[in-house]
Scaffold this motif. Structure first.
Motif, PDB file in Angstrom:
ATOM      1  N   THR A 107       0.840  -1.191   0.000  1.00  0.00           N
ATOM      2  CA  THR A 107       0.000   0.000   0.000  1.00  0.00           C
ATOM      3  C   THR A 107       0.880   1.249   0.000  1.00  0.00           C
ATOM      4  OG1 THR A 107      -1.689  -1.168   1.258  1.00  0.00           O
ATOM      5  CG2 THR A 107      -1.866   1.220   1.188  1.00  0.00           C
ATOM      6  N   GLY A 111       0.305  11.880  -2.183  1.00  0.00           N
ATOM      7  CA  GLY A 111      -0.031  13.109  -1.467  1.00  0.00           C
ATOM      8  C   GLY A 111       0.564  14.318  -2.165  1.00  0.00           C
ATOM      9  N   ILE A 112      -0.310  15.250  -2.568  1.00  0.00           N
ATOM     10  CA  ILE A 112       0.181  16.510  -3.151  1.00  0.00           C
ATOM     11  C   ILE A 112      -0.310  17.630  -2.244  1.00  0.00           C
ATOM     12  CG2 ILE A 112       0.394  17.918  -5.241  1.00  0.00           C
ATOM     13  CD1 ILE A 112      -0.710  15.520  -6.844  1.00  0.00           C
ATOM     14  N   GLU A 113       0.584  18.084  -1.357  1.00  0.00           N
ATOM     15  CA  GLU A 113       0.211  19.067  -0.345  1.00  0.00           C
ATOM     16  C   GLU A 113      -0.407  20.328  -0.949  1.00  0.00           C
ATOM     17  OE1 GLU A 113       0.003  18.905   2.954  1.00  0.00           O
ATOM     18  OE2 GLU A 113       0.492  16.800   2.656  1.00  0.00           O
ATOM     19  N   ASP A 118      -4.655  13.585  -1.083  1.00  0.00           N
ATOM     20  CA  ASP A 118      -4.061  12.442  -0.388  1.00  0.00           C
ATOM     21  C   ASP A 118      -4.884  11.213  -0.754  1.00  0.00           C
ATOM     22  OD1 ASP A 118      -2.992  10.540   1.263  1.00  0.00           O
ATOM     23  OD2 ASP A 118      -3.638  11.475   3.143  1.00  0.00           O
ATOM     24  N   LYS A 120      -4.977   7.174  -1.016  1.00  0.00           N
ATOM     25  CA  LYS A 120      -4.309   5.929  -0.635  1.00  0.00           C
ATOM     26  C   LYS A 120      -4.382   4.952  -1.801  1.00  0.00           C
ATOM     27  CE  LYS A 120      -3.993   7.726   3.508  1.00  0.00           C
ATOM     28  NZ  LYS A 120      -2.844   8.618   3.724  1.00  0.00           N
ATOM     29  N   HIS A 140       5.718  19.554  -4.896  1.00  0.00           N
ATOM     30  CA  HIS A 140       6.264  18.292  -4.430  1.00  0.00           C
ATOM     31  C   HIS A 140       5.113  17.309  -4.214  1.00  0.00           C
ATOM     32  CE1 HIS A 140       9.168  15.915  -2.050  1.00  0.00           C
ATOM     33  NE2 HIS A 140       8.115  15.567  -1.353  1.00  0.00           N
ATOM     34  N   HIS A 142       4.465  13.285  -2.543  1.00  0.00           N
ATOM     35  CA  HIS A 142       5.159  12.311  -1.703  1.00  0.00           C
ATOM     36  C   HIS A 142       4.264  11.102  -1.485  1.00  0.00           C
ATOM     37  CE1 HIS A 142       8.840  12.374   0.881  1.00  0.00           C
ATOM     38  NE2 HIS A 142       8.293  11.221   1.243  1.00  0.00           N
ATOM     39  N   CYS A 143       4.889   9.983  -1.193  1.00  0.00           N
ATOM     40  CA  CYS A 143       4.110   8.804  -0.832  1.00  0.00           C
ATOM     41  C   CYS A 143       3.432   9.109   0.508  1.00  0.00           C
ATOM     42  CB  CYS A 143       4.986   7.578  -0.699  1.00  0.00           C
ATOM     43  SG  CYS A 143       4.052   6.138  -0.182  1.00  0.00           S
ATOM     44  N   SER A 144       2.128   8.875   0.601  1.00  0.00           N
ATOM     45  CA  SER A 144       1.397   9.283   1.795  1.00  0.00           C
ATOM     46  C   SER A 144       1.044   8.118   2.728  1.00  0.00           C
ATOM     47  CB  SER A 144       0.128  10.036   1.405  1.00  0.00           C
ATOM     48  OG  SER A 144      -0.780   9.159   0.780  1.00  0.00           O
ATOM     49  N   VAL A 145       1.646   6.953   2.467  1.00  0.00           N
ATOM     50  CA  VAL A 145       1.452   5.822   3.375  1.00  0.00           C
ATOM     51  C   VAL A 145       2.839   5.281   3.714  1.00  0.00           C
ATOM     52  CG1 VAL A 145       0.584   3.453   3.580  1.00  0.00           C
ATOM     53  CG2 VAL A 145      -0.805   5.180   2.457  1.00  0.00           C
ATOM     54  N   TYR A 146       3.111   5.082   5.000  1.00  0.00           N
ATOM     55  CA  TYR A 146       4.422   4.549   5.351  1.00  0.00           C
ATOM     56  C   TYR A 146       4.587   3.177   4.696  1.00  0.00           C
ATOM     57  CZ  TYR A 146       8.517   2.837   7.523  1.00  0.00           C
ATOM     58  OH  TYR A 146       9.770   2.311   7.678  1.00  0.00           O
ATOM     59  N   HIS A 155       9.215  10.225  -3.680  1.00  0.00           N
ATOM     60  CA  HIS A 155       8.536  11.486  -4.012  1.00  0.00           C
ATOM     61  C   HIS A 155       8.745  11.855  -5.474  1.00  0.00           C
ATOM     62  CE1 HIS A 155      12.357  13.710  -3.949  1.00  0.00           C
ATOM     63  NE2 HIS A 155      12.685  12.884  -2.977  1.00  0.00           N
TER      64      HIS A 155
ATOM     65  N   ASN B  35      10.379  23.339  -0.309  1.00  0.00           N
ATOM     66  CA  ASN B  35       9.528  22.297   0.258  1.00  0.00           C
ATOM     67  C   ASN B  35       9.916  21.912   1.673  1.00  0.00           C
ATOM     68  OD1 ASN B  35       7.947  21.827  -2.105  1.00  0.00           O
ATOM     69  ND2 ASN B  35       9.752  20.880  -3.004  1.00  0.00           N
ATOM     70  N   GLY B  82       6.491  20.662   2.200  1.00  0.00           N
ATOM     71  CA  GLY B  82       5.597  21.642   1.584  1.00  0.00           C
ATOM     72  C   GLY B  82       4.241  21.723   2.259  1.00  0.00           C
ATOM     73  N   TYR B 127      -0.533  12.930   6.793  1.00  0.00           N
ATOM     74  CA  TYR B 127       0.268  11.711   6.796  1.00  0.00           C
ATOM     75  C   TYR B 127       1.707  12.094   7.135  1.00  0.00           C
ATOM     76  CZ  TYR B 127       1.566  13.474   2.187  1.00  0.00           C
ATOM     77  OH  TYR B 127       1.996  14.275   1.171  1.00  0.00           O
ATOM     78  N   LEU B 128       2.568  11.120   7.338  1.00  0.00           N
ATOM     79  CA  LEU B 128       3.957  11.433   7.655  1.00  0.00           C
ATOM     80  C   LEU B 128       4.863  10.983   6.503  1.00  0.00           C
ATOM     81  CD1 LEU B 128       4.021  10.476  11.435  1.00  0.00           C
ATOM     82  CD2 LEU B 128       3.534  12.676  10.394  1.00  0.00           C
ATOM     83  N   PRO B 226      -2.748  -0.779   7.226  1.00  0.00           N
ATOM     84  CA  PRO B 226      -1.555  -0.318   6.516  1.00  0.00           C
ATOM     85  C   PRO B 226      -1.526   1.183   6.223  1.00  0.00           C
ATOM     86  CG  PRO B 226      -2.944  -1.671   5.082  1.00  0.00           C
ATOM     87  CD  PRO B 226      -3.510  -1.776   6.451  1.00  0.00           C
ATOM     88  N   THR B 227      -2.707   1.840   6.208  1.00  0.00           N
ATOM     89  CA  THR B 227      -2.692   3.269   5.871  1.00  0.00           C
ATOM     90  C   THR B 227      -2.376   4.153   7.077  1.00  0.00           C
ATOM     91  OG1 THR B 227      -5.078   3.280   6.172  1.00  0.00           O
ATOM     92  CG2 THR B 227      -4.276   3.102   3.917  1.00  0.00           C
ATOM     93  N   ASP B 229       0.111   5.418  10.052  1.00  0.00           N
ATOM     94  CA  ASP B 229       1.548   5.372  10.303  1.00  0.00           C
ATOM     95  C   ASP B 229       1.811   4.537  11.558  1.00  0.00           C
ATOM     96  OD1 ASP B 229       4.094   7.089   9.234  1.00  0.00           O
ATOM     97  OD2 ASP B 229       4.308   6.349  11.281  1.00  0.00           O
ATOM     98  N   PRO B 230       2.508   3.399  11.424  1.00  0.00           N
ATOM     99  CA  PRO B 230       2.597   2.472  12.557  1.00  0.00           C
ATOM    100  C   PRO B 230       3.471   2.964  13.698  1.00  0.00           C
ATOM    101  CG  PRO B 230       3.931   1.676  10.734  1.00  0.00           C
ATOM    102  CD  PRO B 230       3.200   2.882  10.231  1.00  0.00           C
TER     103      PRO B 230
END
Ligand SMILES: [Cu+2]
Lengths: 162, 251
Positions: A107, A111-113, A118, A120, A140, A142-146, A155, B35, B82, B127-128, B226-227, B229-230
């Motif tokens: 997964t 994410g586009i701030e 965002d 998933k 920028h 970025h991937c929005s799921v760890y 990114h 950013n 950003g 999200y992180l 999974p979505t 942040d663990p």
């Protein structure tokens, strides 16, 4: 005394790297040269060729990503550990954009701030992200799921051209 | 004494600040100043300003809070590049307020940066990005060094082993390679946040239990939601159990 020395060292290092970062050239999207065959043609044929090419370019806009489908710019984007493909997306200001995003492994998220997006991306599913490119500039995403150790470097850049 | 030796022998907090500054600089280089710099400035100044002010009110003496600088850096390096300005501002404020208000048995219980990030995830739905770790090898190298200096290798290892085994087993059952579990470990988190001394157990054995618990929480979260942040959720849960661990484990 030692404390302040270290802080100064850290500060100097940070500022040096900052300046380095500032002066670094951003690698933008390279425009693909339109390969042209030189051939002997009559003036008339040349004119027709030129008109056709103009038409073709205005429809597919080679400097932009993806294709225009019924007035919406559709761009496919794939996510995997730990990168997006393509890593740079170019669209035109004001146009409606539809990103067709899909994860190939775990997964991820897109994410586009700057555009408050965002989405998933569970593995294997195509997700549609629609927005109007109202703000021009380089943004920028970025991937929005760890998604693992390389999540921090997963990114890309959205370029909205005037 | 050469410079390397000087840095090696200096105060640990300053070393962590140096390491985080290097991560920040590398991240900035990768992502672009626009950013990254604004959220660093907002998060760090908010954290330092607020913490120094609160401590000044208590002690009636000017105070520069280096631990707030650390919290501010961590928050900025985890939030998405950003991001809108109000989120690093809120996350840093929450971090510092939590440090001064949520106390059980005399200590603050939540890792401040972690708590700030956790609440901003729930309040703003953010999200992180963990962009402090744009270079995995650098984080592994400097992270190991700083963990060694903090004398917390046992804590990091207990997390690492627990998550590798639990998540690895889960992956194998799902038909995926066991080693994918190692790929899921958040290096920035384990080397910078997990080892925080004030919010982890006092005794060595307690810290090993704390590492195991955090690794277990994190594995379960990765497998089930999974979505989400663990790491931050797992750490907050373990933080809550620290008073219990401290009262039960005395060695
Ligand atoms: Cu990802």
């Amino acid at each position: 005394m030692k404390k302040s020395t270290l802080l100064i060292v850290a500060g100097i290092l940070l500022i040096t790297l900052l300046l380095y970062g500032c002066t670094r050239k951003e690698h933008g999207q390279e425009m693909k040269p339109v390969a042209e065959q030189e051939s002997a043609m009559t003036e008339y044929a040349e004119e027709v060729e030129l008109k056709e090419r103009e038409k073709r370019v205005s429809e597919s806009d080679e400097e932009y990503s993806g294709n225009k489908v019924n007035g919406v710019r559709e761009i496919k984007i794939e996510a995997r550990q730990f990168a997006f493909e393509p890593v740079t997306i170019v669209v035109k200001k004001g146009e409606r954009v539809r990103l067709i995003a899909k994860s190939l492994d775990v997964t991820h998220g897109l994410g586009i701030e700057a555009y408050n997006i965002d989405q998933k991306l569970p593995p294997g599913q195509e997700k549609f992200i629609e927005f109007t490119a109202v703000k021009s500039g380089k943004f920028h995403f970025h991937c929005s799921v760890y998604c693992g150790t390389g999540h921090g470097k997963m990114h890309g850049t959205l370029i909205v051209k005037e | 004494m050469n410079i390397v030796e000087k840095i090696w022998k200096t105060n640990i907090k300053n070393q962590l600040i140096l390491v985080l500054s290097i991560f920040a600089a590398v991240g900035m280089f990768q992502l672009g100043i626009r950013n990254s710099l604004p959220q660093l400035v907002i998060s760090v100044t908010t954290a330092i300003g607020l913490d120094s002010l609160i401590i000044y009110k208590k002690l009636k003496k000017p105070f520069f809070s280096t631990s707030a600088l650390i919290s501010g850096l961590i928050i900025a390096l985890a939030l998405p590049p950003g991001i809108a300005w109000h989120i690093p501002l809120s996350a840093a404020s929450i971090a510092i307020f939590s440090k001064h208000t949520i106390h059980i048995r005399g200590r603050h219980n939540f890792n401040p940066a972690n708590f700030g990030l956790l609440l901003s995830m729930f309040i703003f739905g953010t999200y992180l990005a963990w962009w402090g770790a744009t270079n995995t090898w650098l984080v592994l190298l400097l992270g190991t060094l700083i963990t060694y200096r903090f004398k917390r290798i046992h804590l990091v290892l207990s997390f690492f082993i627990t998550q590798s085994i639990l998540l690895g087993t889960y992956f194998v059952l799902k038909g995926e390679p066991f080693l994918n579990s190692i790929l899921m470990i958040n290096l920035f988190f384990i080397f910078v946040m997990l080892i925080e001394p004030k919010t982890s157990p006092i005794h060595r054995k307690g810290r090993i239990i704390y590492g195991v618990l955090t690794g277990a929480f994190s594995s379960v979260l990765i497998a089930t939601i999974p979505t989400l942040d663990p790491s931050v959720v797992a750490l907050a849960l373990s933080n809550l159990l620290v008073p219990v661990i401290n009262s039960k484990v005395k060695e």
